[in-house]
Design a protein around this motif. Structure first.
Motif, short mmCIF file in Angstrom:
data_model
loop_
_atom_site.label_atom_id
_atom_site.label_comp_id
_atom_site.label_asym_id
_atom_site.label_seq_id
_atom_site.Cartn_x
_atom_site.Cartn_y
_atom_site.Cartn_z
N ASP A 1 -4.28 -4.94 -3.90
CA ASP A 1 -3.23 -3.92 -3.81
C ASP A 1 -2.04 -4.24 -4.71
O ASP A 1 -1.52 -3.35 -5.39
CB ASP A 1 -2.75 -3.76 -2.37
CG ASP A 1 -3.80 -3.14 -1.46
OD1 ASP A 1 -4.81 -2.61 -1.97
OD2 ASP A 1 -3.61 -3.19 -0.23
N PRO B 1 -5.79 4.89 -12.96
CA PRO B 1 -5.48 3.50 -12.57
C PRO B 1 -6.72 2.61 -12.52
O PRO B 1 -6.64 1.42 -12.80
CB PRO B 1 -4.87 3.65 -11.16
CG PRO B 1 -4.34 5.04 -11.14
CD PRO B 1 -5.29 5.85 -11.97
N GLU C 1 3.98 1.52 -1.01
CA GLU C 1 4.68 1.59 -2.30
C GLU C 1 3.76 2.14 -3.37
O GLU C 1 4.17 2.96 -4.21
CB GLU C 1 5.19 0.21 -2.67
CG GLU C 1 6.10 0.20 -3.87
CD GLU C 1 6.69 -1.17 -4.15
OE1 GLU C 1 7.29 -1.33 -5.23
OE2 GLU C 1 6.57 -2.09 -3.31
N ALA C 2 2.50 1.73 -3.37
CA ALA C 2 1.53 2.22 -4.35
C ALA C 2 1.32 3.73 -4.18
O ALA C 2 1.21 4.46 -5.17
CB ALA C 2 0.20 1.47 -4.21
N ARG D 1 0.84 -1.20 0.00
CA ARG D 1 0.00 0.00 0.00
C ARG D 1 0.88 1.25 0.00
O ARG D 1 0.64 2.19 -0.76
CB ARG D 1 -0.92 -0.03 1.21
CG ARG D 1 -1.88 1.12 1.25
CD ARG D 1 -2.80 0.97 2.43
NE ARG D 1 -3.72 2.07 2.46
CZ ARG D 1 -4.68 2.21 3.32
NH1 ARG D 1 -4.88 1.28 4.23
NH2 ARG D 1 -5.48 3.24 3.29
N LEU E 1 -2.96 -3.49 -8.27
CA LEU E 1 -2.98 -2.05 -8.49
C LEU E 1 -1.56 -1.51 -8.60
O LEU E 1 -1.28 -0.66 -9.44
CB LEU E 1 -3.74 -1.35 -7.36
CG LEU E 1 -3.81 0.18 -7.48
CD1 LEU E 1 -4.49 0.61 -8.77
CD2 LEU E 1 -4.51 0.76 -6.27
N LEU E 2 -0.68 -2.01 -7.78
CA LEU E 2 0.72 -1.58 -7.85
C LEU E 2 1.31 -1.87 -9.23
O LEU E 2 1.99 -1.03 -9.81
CB LEU E 2 1.53 -2.26 -6.75
CG LEU E 2 2.99 -1.86 -6.64
CD1 LEU E 2 3.14 -0.36 -6.40
CD2 LEU E 2 3.66 -2.64 -5.52
N SER E 3 1.01 -3.04 -9.77
CA SER E 3 1.48 -3.39 -11.12
C SER E 3 0.92 -2.43 -12.15
O SER E 3 1.63 -1.99 -13.07
CB SER E 3 1.08 -4.82 -11.47
OG SER E 3 1.73 -5.73 -10.64
N LEU F 1 -0.03 0.65 -11.60
CA LEU F 1 0.62 1.95 -11.40
C LEU F 1 2.02 1.98 -12.01
O LEU F 1 2.41 2.96 -12.66
CB LEU F 1 0.69 2.28 -9.92
CG LEU F 1 -0.65 2.58 -9.23
CD1 LEU F 1 -0.46 2.67 -7.73
CD2 LEU F 1 -1.28 3.83 -9.79
N TYR F 2 2.78 0.90 -11.83
CA TYR F 2 4.13 0.84 -12.42
C TYR F 2 4.05 0.88 -13.95
O TYR F 2 4.86 1.56 -14.60
CB TYR F 2 4.87 -0.42 -11.97
CG TYR F 2 5.57 -0.26 -10.65
CD1 TYR F 2 6.47 0.77 -10.43
CD2 TYR F 2 5.36 -1.17 -9.62
CE1 TYR F 2 7.13 0.91 -9.21
CE2 TYR F 2 6.01 -1.04 -8.39
CZ TYR F 2 6.90 0.01 -8.21
OH TYR F 2 7.55 0.14 -7.00
#
Length: 76
Positions: free
Chosen positions: A49, A32, A8-9, A6, A52-54, A56-57
């Protein structure tokens, strides 16, 4: 929910804001969501999460590539 993922996101979201200062906050949060539906077939309500991080990257990579492409075009 993983607190590290979370956090990191949120860091990547801040990076996106810096890469696209013209984007309004609501748009920054909505992008996103749309990309998540496209990439992992989940809405913001259902996306995990890590997924979602993937997203965002990937979005960050696309913005960086677009900016580098624009910079390269100006040089030619």
């Amino acid at each position: 929910m993983n607190a590290d993922v979370r956090q990191e996101a949120l860091v990547v979201l801040a990076e996106l804001a810096a890469l696209a200062p013209e984007v309004r906050l609501a748009q920054l949060m909505a992008h996103p969501g749309f990309l998540g539906q496209d990439q992992v077939e989940r809405s913001l309500w259902d996306i995990e999460d890590g997924e979602l991080l993937s997203v965002l990257y990937r979005h960050r990579s696309e913005l960086v590539a677009r900016q580098q492409g624009t910079s390269n075009e100006l040089l030619h």
